[in-house]
Motif scaffolding. Structure first.
Motif, PDB file in Angstrom:
ATOM      1  N   ARG A 249      -4.934  -5.809   9.111  1.00  0.00           N
ATOM      2  CA  ARG A 249      -5.348  -6.281   7.784  1.00  0.00           C
ATOM      3  C   ARG A 249      -6.875  -6.337   7.676  1.00  0.00           C
ATOM      4  N   TYR A 250      -7.502  -6.840   8.718  1.00  0.00           N
ATOM      5  CA  TYR A 250      -8.966  -6.885   8.691  1.00  0.00           C
ATOM      6  C   TYR A 250      -9.547  -5.483   8.751  1.00  0.00           C
ATOM      7  N   GLY A 251      -8.947  -4.618   9.559  1.00  0.00           N
ATOM      8  CA  GLY A 251      -9.424  -3.244   9.662  1.00  0.00           C
ATOM      9  C   GLY A 251      -9.314  -2.492   8.355  1.00  0.00           C
ATOM     10  N   ALA A 252      -8.283  -2.793   7.550  1.00  0.00           N
ATOM     11  CA  ALA A 252      -8.144  -2.133   6.249  1.00  0.00           C
ATOM     12  C   ALA A 252      -9.288  -2.516   5.318  1.00  0.00           C
TER      13      ALA A 252
ATOM     14  N   GLY B 268     -11.843  -3.532  -5.670  1.00  0.00           N
ATOM     15  CA  GLY B 268     -11.294  -4.839  -5.333  1.00  0.00           C
ATOM     16  C   GLY B 268      -9.781  -4.874  -5.399  1.00  0.00           C
ATOM     17  N   LEU B 269      -9.216  -4.298  -6.459  1.00  0.00           N
ATOM     18  CA  LEU B 269      -7.764  -4.267  -6.595  1.00  0.00           C
ATOM     19  C   LEU B 269      -7.117  -3.428  -5.505  1.00  0.00           C
ATOM     20  N   LEU B 270      -7.774  -2.354  -5.124  1.00  0.00           N
ATOM     21  CA  LEU B 270      -7.254  -1.519  -4.040  1.00  0.00           C
ATOM     22  C   LEU B 270      -7.178  -2.318  -2.746  1.00  0.00           C
ATOM     23  N   GLY B 271      -8.209  -3.089  -2.466  1.00  0.00           N
ATOM     24  CA  GLY B 271      -8.192  -3.921  -1.272  1.00  0.00           C
ATOM     25  C   GLY B 271      -7.081  -4.954  -1.306  1.00  0.00           C
ATOM     26  N   VAL B 272      -6.862  -5.562  -2.468  1.00  0.00           N
ATOM     27  CA  VAL B 272      -5.801  -6.556  -2.603  1.00  0.00           C
ATOM     28  C   VAL B 272      -4.428  -5.922  -2.378  1.00  0.00           C
ATOM     29  N   VAL B 273      -4.204  -4.768  -2.978  1.00  0.00           N
ATOM     30  CA  VAL B 273      -2.908  -4.104  -2.846  1.00  0.00           C
ATOM     31  C   VAL B 273      -2.636  -3.715  -1.398  1.00  0.00           C
ATOM     32  N   VAL B 274      -3.621  -3.147  -0.726  1.00  0.00           N
ATOM     33  CA  VAL B 274      -3.446  -2.746   0.670  1.00  0.00           C
ATOM     34  C   VAL B 274      -3.155  -3.957   1.540  1.00  0.00           C
ATOM     35  N   ASP B 275      -3.885  -5.052   1.324  1.00  0.00           N
ATOM     36  CA  ASP B 275      -3.670  -6.253   2.124  1.00  0.00           C
ATOM     37  C   ASP B 275      -2.278  -6.828   1.888  1.00  0.00           C
TER      38      ASP B 275
ATOM     39  N   LEU C  40       0.399  -5.186   0.965  1.00  0.00           N
ATOM     40  CA  LEU C  40       1.386  -4.294   1.585  1.00  0.00           C
ATOM     41  C   LEU C  40       1.458  -4.511   3.096  1.00  0.00           C
ATOM     42  N   LEU C  41       0.292  -4.629   3.741  1.00  0.00           N
ATOM     43  CA  LEU C  41       0.280  -4.855   5.182  1.00  0.00           C
ATOM     44  C   LEU C  41       0.868  -6.213   5.530  1.00  0.00           C
ATOM     45  N   ALA C  42       0.569  -7.234   4.703  1.00  0.00           N
ATOM     46  CA  ALA C  42       1.117  -8.561   4.958  1.00  0.00           C
ATOM     47  C   ALA C  42       2.637  -8.558   4.810  1.00  0.00           C
ATOM     48  N   ALA C  43       3.152  -7.873   3.779  1.00  0.00           N
ATOM     49  CA  ALA C  43       4.598  -7.799   3.580  1.00  0.00           C
ATOM     50  C   ALA C  43       5.269  -7.038   4.722  1.00  0.00           C
ATOM     51  N   LEU C  44       4.636  -5.943   5.147  1.00  0.00           N
ATOM     52  CA  LEU C  44       5.181  -5.185   6.273  1.00  0.00           C
ATOM     53  C   LEU C  44       5.179  -6.026   7.541  1.00  0.00           C
TER      54      LEU C  44
END
Length: 259
Positions: A190-193, A236-243, A245-249
């Motif tokens: 998550r941090y790396g993303a 900013g929204l891209l970062g939120v979405v990626v985070d 998704l990774l959190a849900a996974l």
């Protein structure tokens, strides 16, 4: 007796404060833009920003820039995450290797990716290779730190017990070390993303003909502040979405961790 809320209840409990905070920020943004404290040309209203974003989407620029940036960030993130994760597991498990590698990584970590743009351009040119390697460099250092710390904190007694019971190295890794370090690995990804997106901006500012950060630079040259705000909003929204998704996974895979 305390009743544990259902997953939908927990989701609503997180969503309501987030929407409230977003609404407050938008309101303050609108009031500041309309107050005249800042020149209208330097601080667009949320409506003007949304109009610029819609115009960019209609023209096809947004889709093209988003695709280019996602490809660069995704490939650089994958390369850096694999290398950083492997190195973190190795240095966290092998103290002698850690003693040799840690000082080198500690020396490199304060050097930001943007400082390496001229060097990467000189070595690899202005093509995609330099951009992906810059992103991978930043992600590798970020992921290594979390994974190394997580693996080094796994109790040695657990590994010794598995070895005493006759478990070979690959089983000790798969059944003891990996599950124990999995929460740290998830945090590392998550941090790396987020670091990948930061490095993406540096990479695209160093020379590109497409991408979200490239478009920010072009709009800045023409003082199209509304389009610049729109680009920042997309980042900013891209970062939120990626985070998310990774959190849900992570919650599905690392189901034994409360994080």
């Amino acid at each position: 007796m305390r009743v544990t809320p259902s997953p939908p209840g927990r989701a609503r409990g997180r969503l309501v404060p987030a929407l409230g905070a977003a609404g407050a920020v938008l309101t303050l943004w609108y009031l500041l833009a309309r107050s005249g404290a800042v020149a209208p040309g330097l601080l667009p209203t949320p409506g003007r920003t949304a109009a610029a974003l819609a115009d960019s989407a209609r023209s096809g620029l947004l889709a093209a820039d988003l695709a280019a940036s996602l490809a660069r960030a995704g490939q650089g993130f994958a390369l850096g995450a694999v290398a950083g994760g492997a190195l973190g597991f190795a240095t966290g498990y092998l103290p002698k290797l850690s003693a040799a590698v840690t000082p080198i990584v500690s020396f490199l970590r304060p050097i930001p990716a943007i400082a390496l743009v001229p060097l990467a351009t000189a070595w690899f040119g202005v093509g995609e290779t330099a951009k992906r390697l810059l992103i991978a460099y930043a992600v590798l250092l970020a992921v290594w730190l979390y994974v190394h710390d997580g693996v080094s904190r796994v109790p040695v007694s657990h590994l010794r017990a598995a070895r005493t019971l006759g478990a070979p190295l690959h089983r000790r890794f798969a059944e003891v070390l990996l599950p124990a370090a999995a929460p740290a690995l998830l945090a590392a990804l998550r941090y790396g993303a987020s670091v990948a997106l930061l490095a993406l901006v540096a990479a695209e500012l160093g020379g590109a003909d497409s991408g979200l950060a490239y478009r920010l630079q072009v709009d800045g040259q023409f003082l199209r502040v509304d389009r610049m705000f729109a680009g920042l909003l997309v980042l900013g929204l891209l970062g939120v979405v990626v985070d998310l998704l990774l959190a849900a996974l992570g919650r599905r895979i690392v189901h034994w961790s409360a994080s």
